[in-house]
Design a protein around this motif. Structure first.
Motif, short mmCIF file in Angstrom:
data_model
loop_
_atom_site.label_atom_id
_atom_site.label_comp_id
_atom_site.label_asym_id
_atom_site.label_seq_id
_atom_site.Cartn_x
_atom_site.Cartn_y
_atom_site.Cartn_z
N LEU A 64 -1.63 -5.94 2.33
CA LEU A 64 -2.70 -6.63 2.53
C LEU A 64 -2.39 -8.02 2.02
N THR A 65 -2.93 -9.08 2.70
CA THR A 65 -2.77 -10.48 2.18
C THR A 65 -3.96 -11.13 1.69
N VAL A 66 -4.21 -11.58 0.80
CA VAL A 66 -5.47 -12.32 0.26
C VAL A 66 -5.04 -13.96 0.03
N ALA A 67 -5.81 -14.75 0.74
CA ALA A 67 -5.46 -16.22 0.36
C ALA A 67 -6.78 -16.69 -0.22
N VAL A 68 -6.45 -17.40 -1.52
CA VAL A 68 -7.67 -18.05 -2.36
C VAL A 68 -7.38 -19.44 -2.35
N HIS A 69 -8.16 -20.24 -1.88
CA HIS A 69 -8.25 -21.40 -1.75
C HIS A 69 -9.13 -21.98 -2.75
N VAL A 70 -8.60 -22.73 -3.93
CA VAL A 70 -9.06 -23.33 -4.86
C VAL A 70 -9.24 -24.97 -4.80
N TRP A 104 -8.23 -6.69 -9.45
CA TRP A 104 -9.50 -5.93 -8.76
C TRP A 104 -8.81 -5.24 -7.56
N LEU A 105 -7.80 -5.85 -6.86
CA LEU A 105 -7.20 -4.77 -5.64
C LEU A 105 -6.75 -3.55 -6.44
N LEU A 106 -5.97 -3.28 -7.33
CA LEU A 106 -5.45 -2.37 -8.01
C LEU A 106 -6.39 -1.40 -8.38
N ASP A 107 -7.57 -1.96 -8.93
CA ASP A 107 -8.61 -0.99 -9.41
C ASP A 107 -9.55 -0.53 -8.43
N ASN A 108 -9.78 -1.14 -7.27
CA ASN A 108 -10.76 -1.00 -6.35
C ASN A 108 -10.31 -0.32 -4.90
N VAL A 109 -8.95 -0.58 -4.68
CA VAL A 109 -8.51 -0.41 -3.18
C VAL A 109 -7.58 0.78 -3.70
N PRO A 110 -7.91 2.10 -3.38
CA PRO A 110 -7.01 3.13 -3.98
C PRO A 110 -5.32 3.08 -3.32
N GLN A 111 -5.51 2.55 -1.83
CA GLN A 111 -4.30 2.47 -1.35
C GLN A 111 -3.08 1.54 -1.83
N VAL A 112 -3.82 0.60 -2.47
CA VAL A 112 -2.77 -0.68 -3.28
C VAL A 112 -2.08 0.09 -4.28
N THR A 169 0.73 -1.10 0.04
CA THR A 169 0.11 -0.10 -0.22
C THR A 169 0.81 1.19 0.08
N SER A 170 0.26 2.46 -0.21
CA SER A 170 0.82 3.76 -0.03
C SER A 170 1.49 3.95 1.18
N ASN A 171 1.22 3.44 2.23
CA ASN A 171 1.51 3.48 3.48
C ASN A 171 2.27 2.41 3.87
N ASP A 214 -8.29 -22.15 -13.99
CA ASP A 214 -7.07 -21.41 -14.36
C ASP A 214 -6.72 -20.70 -12.94
N GLU A 215 -5.86 -21.19 -12.21
CA GLU A 215 -5.59 -20.62 -10.97
C GLU A 215 -4.58 -19.40 -11.18
N ALA A 216 -3.90 -19.25 -12.26
CA ALA A 216 -2.94 -18.03 -12.52
C ALA A 216 -3.77 -17.09 -13.14
N GLY A 217 -4.66 -17.21 -13.83
CA GLY A 217 -5.89 -16.37 -14.40
C GLY A 217 -6.48 -15.89 -13.24
N LEU A 218 -7.06 -16.52 -12.25
CA LEU A 218 -7.78 -16.26 -11.15
C LEU A 218 -6.98 -15.37 -10.05
N ALA A 219 -5.66 -15.68 -10.09
CA ALA A 219 -4.91 -14.86 -9.24
C ALA A 219 -4.59 -13.31 -9.88
N GLN A 220 -4.21 -13.40 -11.17
CA GLN A 220 -4.35 -12.05 -12.08
C GLN A 220 -5.82 -11.34 -11.92
N THR A 221 -6.84 -11.66 -11.96
CA THR A 221 -8.17 -11.15 -11.75
C THR A 221 -8.18 -10.47 -10.54
N VAL A 222 -7.77 -11.20 -9.38
CA VAL A 222 -7.80 -10.67 -7.98
C VAL A 222 -6.97 -9.59 -7.98
N GLN A 223 -5.72 -9.62 -8.37
CA GLN A 223 -4.66 -8.77 -8.43
C GLN A 223 -5.13 -7.34 -9.13
#
Length: 73
Positions: free
Chosen positions: A19-25, A44-52, A12-14, A33-42
């Motif tokens: 942040l830590t996100v654990a995705v159990h598949v 989303w974090l960049l687009d929706n959490v201004p501090q990331v 984050t900017s601080n 496609d676990e790599a695609g899922l991880a990229q989508t979550v990443q």
């Protein structure tokens, strides 16, 4: 027993906070496609959490010891 998961770390900017996100598949019959899922979550974090500011992802194995039960009499 092994329980693989995707661990996504987000900086984050601080610099004192992250942040830590654990995705159990778990899918026995459908390929995921676990790599695609991880990229989508990443993304989303960049687009929706201004501090990331940056993210990283890795697949991890988590093992739990299994104790064998005694035989029934």
């Amino acid at each position: 027993m092994d329980y693989p998961y995707i661990r996504i770390q987000a900086q984050t900017s601080n610099e004192d906070q992250s942040l830590t996100v654990a995705v159990h598949v778990q899918s026995e019959f459908f390929p995921i496609d676990e790599a695609g899922l991880a990229q989508t979550v990443q993304q989303w974090l960049l687009d929706n959490v201004p501090q990331v500011t940056t993210t990283t992802a890795e697949r991890r194995e988590q093992a739990f010891p299994v104790t064998q039960l005694p035989s029934l009499p």
